[in-house]
Design a protein around this motif. Structure first.
Motif, PDB file in Angstrom:
ATOM      1  N   GLY A   1      27.306 -35.630 -14.042  1.00  0.00           N
ATOM      2  CA  GLY A   1      27.835 -37.185 -13.407  1.00  0.00           C
ATOM      3  C   GLY A   1      27.380 -37.083 -12.031  1.00  0.00           C
ATOM      4  O   GLY A   1      27.712 -38.049 -11.210  1.00  0.00           O
ATOM      5  N   ILE A   2      26.605 -36.127 -11.380  1.00  0.00           N
ATOM      6  CA  ILE A   2      26.247 -36.183 -10.042  1.00  0.00           C
ATOM      7  C   ILE A   2      25.241 -37.199  -9.777  1.00  0.00           C
ATOM      8  O   ILE A   2      24.029 -37.083 -10.803  1.00  0.00           O
ATOM      9  CB  ILE A   2      25.771 -34.878  -9.426  1.00  0.00           C
ATOM     10  CG1 ILE A   2      27.316 -33.743  -9.682  1.00  0.00           C
ATOM     11  CG2 ILE A   2      25.458 -34.755  -8.040  1.00  0.00           C
ATOM     12  CD1 ILE A   2      26.724 -32.388  -9.198  1.00  0.00           C
ATOM     13  N   ARG A   3      25.196 -37.826  -8.799  1.00  0.00           N
ATOM     14  CA  ARG A   3      24.077 -39.068  -8.523  1.00  0.00           C
ATOM     15  C   ARG A   3      22.722 -38.361  -7.735  1.00  0.00           C
ATOM     16  O   ARG A   3      22.806 -38.234  -6.606  1.00  0.00           O
ATOM     17  CB  ARG A   3      24.469 -40.145  -7.618  1.00  0.00           C
ATOM     18  CG  ARG A   3      25.655 -40.804  -8.478  1.00  0.00           C
ATOM     19  CD  ARG A   3      26.047 -41.876  -7.605  1.00  0.00           C
ATOM     20  NE  ARG A   3      25.467 -42.908  -7.166  1.00  0.00           N
ATOM     21  CZ  ARG A   3      25.565 -44.109  -6.176  1.00  0.00           C
ATOM     22  NH1 ARG A   3      26.694 -43.920  -5.557  1.00  0.00           N
ATOM     23  NH2 ARG A   3      24.509 -44.694  -6.010  1.00  0.00           N
ATOM     24  N   VAL A   4      22.033 -37.607  -8.692  1.00  0.00           N
ATOM     25  CA  VAL A   4      20.886 -36.746  -7.977  1.00  0.00           C
ATOM     26  C   VAL A   4      19.868 -37.573  -7.197  1.00  0.00           C
ATOM     27  O   VAL A   4      19.828 -37.149  -6.039  1.00  0.00           O
ATOM     28  CB  VAL A   4      20.148 -35.849  -9.127  1.00  0.00           C
ATOM     29  CG1 VAL A   4      19.193 -35.114  -8.622  1.00  0.00           C
ATOM     30  CG2 VAL A   4      21.315 -34.923 -10.023  1.00  0.00           C
ATOM     31  N   ASN A   5      19.505 -38.466  -7.748  1.00  0.00           N
ATOM     32  CA  ASN A   5      18.312 -39.321  -6.919  1.00  0.00           C
ATOM     33  C   ASN A   5      18.948 -39.999  -5.753  1.00  0.00           C
ATOM     34  O   ASN A   5      18.272 -39.871  -4.609  1.00  0.00           O
ATOM     35  CB  ASN A   5      17.797 -40.256  -7.983  1.00  0.00           C
ATOM     36  CG  ASN A   5      17.122 -40.034  -8.947  1.00  0.00           C
ATOM     37  OD1 ASN A   5      16.766 -38.779  -9.113  1.00  0.00           O
ATOM     38  ND2 ASN A   5      16.846 -40.840 -10.153  1.00  0.00           N
ATOM     39  N   PHE A   6      20.077 -40.227  -5.764  1.00  0.00           N
ATOM     40  CA  PHE A   6      20.742 -40.900  -4.564  1.00  0.00           C
ATOM     41  C   PHE A   6      20.974 -39.911  -3.396  1.00  0.00           C
ATOM     42  O   PHE A   6      20.725 -39.994  -2.321  1.00  0.00           O
ATOM     43  CB  PHE A   6      22.036 -41.697  -4.730  1.00  0.00           C
ATOM     44  CG  PHE A   6      22.693 -42.098  -3.798  1.00  0.00           C
ATOM     45  CD1 PHE A   6      22.217 -43.355  -2.799  1.00  0.00           C
ATOM     46  CD2 PHE A   6      23.675 -41.421  -3.099  1.00  0.00           C
ATOM     47  CE1 PHE A   6      22.937 -43.697  -1.727  1.00  0.00           C
ATOM     48  CE2 PHE A   6      24.525 -41.851  -1.957  1.00  0.00           C
ATOM     49  CZ  PHE A   6      24.106 -43.197  -1.330  1.00  0.00           C
ATOM     50  N   ILE A   7      21.489 -38.740  -3.920  1.00  0.00           N
ATOM     51  CA  ILE A   7      21.944 -37.758  -2.941  1.00  0.00           C
ATOM     52  C   ILE A   7      20.646 -37.098  -2.266  1.00  0.00           C
ATOM     53  O   ILE A   7      20.515 -36.887  -0.969  1.00  0.00           O
ATOM     54  CB  ILE A   7      22.496 -36.573  -3.768  1.00  0.00           C
ATOM     55  CG1 ILE A   7      24.110 -36.917  -4.039  1.00  0.00           C
ATOM     56  CG2 ILE A   7      22.595 -35.221  -2.750  1.00  0.00           C
ATOM     57  CD1 ILE A   7      24.831 -35.768  -4.647  1.00  0.00           C
TER      58      ILE A   7
END
Length: 333
Positions: free
Chosen positions: A218-224
């Motif tokens: 559930g981590i927003r990889v692209n945004f981070i």
């Protein structure tokens, strides 16, 4: 009985080897950097009575304030497994545009312009790499060349004649502590606190370990990734302002040259691998301090600039070798 004794001896030998390798790995990771710093400081103190003076130590912090600022944020990017090789050229572009804007429109517009240019550059990198999945090395190498060219075109040599209040800030202090050191301490302290006490630090590490697994959690990889590149650009913008304030000029041809090498060296010395997945802001700041001590000590010993560059390159090679040793010992545990 003989067989049991042989097995026991063999197992004891294996456990002893693992024990020694584990402790050697712990020593390399934990103590080699601080021991190196202490040894360097003792050596330079023996060579120059000026080295350990309060003024000189504060000068080291002040001169390396831009490096402290960028390295603290760049470390987060590398923890996630990404890299930005254009920070030196971005610093030049931000410094030149800030200087031009100050001379034409005043202090505040100049400061905002420099930070905005660097932040926008970082955001573009973030979109291309985080969302469009371009190669970080290709994108940032392209930025390294293009941004340097734009800076030289706009600067036409060197930009100078900044407002007095800006120049005074670059050379001023508060209760004996240089203004640049105070700004660097605030930014580095903020990054440290955020990564230690907020979940974002663990999420960045998770991306570095396995971005696919991080996404499934559930981590927003692209945004981070986008946010980290944008934040790196912002940090470079602040560093550019600190640097041109101290220099009282923005030489478009030399400003920020080799800056990316210095940042990479400090971050690798801090124990963050190119593949990401682990790291400590404290150790990265210690890596910056080691680089600052090394350069300051060589200057006090009247070592030429060309030899300083050679030694800096050697330190980078040693940092890469140290990372290889860490990886080898980790595999053997």
């Amino acid at each position: 009985m003989t067989q049991i004794s042989n097995v026991s001896i063999k197992n004891g030998s294996m456990n002893g080897n693992l024990f020694s390798k584990r402790h050697l790995g712990t020593f390399v990771i934990t103590w080699l950097l601080p021991i190196s710093i202490i040894a360097l400081m003792i050596y330079f103190a023996a060579k120059s009575h000026v080295f350990l003076s309060t003024d000189n130590l504060l000068a080291i912090v002040s001169q390396n304030a831009p490096t402290f600022v960028v390295a603290s944020v760049f470390a987060l990017l590398l923890m996630a497994g990404y890299v930005d090789l254009s920070v030196g050229s971005t610093l030049a572009l931000a410094g030149v545009t800030a200087g031009i804007a100050m001379n034409n429109w005043g202090l505040i517009p100049g400061v905002l312009t420099g930070v905005a240019v660097a932040t926008t550059t970082g955001a573009v990198n973030g979109v291309l790499i985080g969302y469009w999945r371009f190669s970080p090395i290709v994108v940032t190498l392209g930025g390294l060349a293009a941004e340097r060219g734009v800076a030289q075109y706009l600067g036409q040599g060197s930009v100078y004649g900044f407002p007095d209040v800006f120049v005074d800030f670059g050379s001023g202090d508060v209760w004996g502590i240089p203004n640049l050191a105070i700004i660097a301490a605030i930014i580095c302290g903020t990054v440290l606190l955020v990564t230690v006490f907020f979940p974002i630090g663990r999420r960045i590490i998770a991306i570095g370990v396995n971005p696919r697994a991080a996404f499934l959690l559930g981590i927003r990889v692209n945004f981070i990734i986008f946010a980290l590149y944008t934040l790196t650009g912002f940090a470079v913008g602040i560093a550019a302002l600190l640097m041109i304030a101290r220099l009282n000029s923005a030489p478009s041809g030399t400003l920020g040259v080799g800056f990316e090498v210095t940042i990479l060296t400090a971050v690798l010395l801090g124990g963050i691998p190119f593949t990401g997945g682990r790291g400590s802001i404290w150790r990265v700041l210690a890596g910056v301090w080691l680089m600052g001590v090394l350069r300051n000590g060589l200057t006090l010993m009247n070592v030429g600039t060309e030899f300083s560059l050679i030694i800096t390159g050697a330190v980078l090679a040693c940092a890469a070798a140290l990372e290889a040793v860490r990886g080898y010992l980790k595999q053997k545990e």
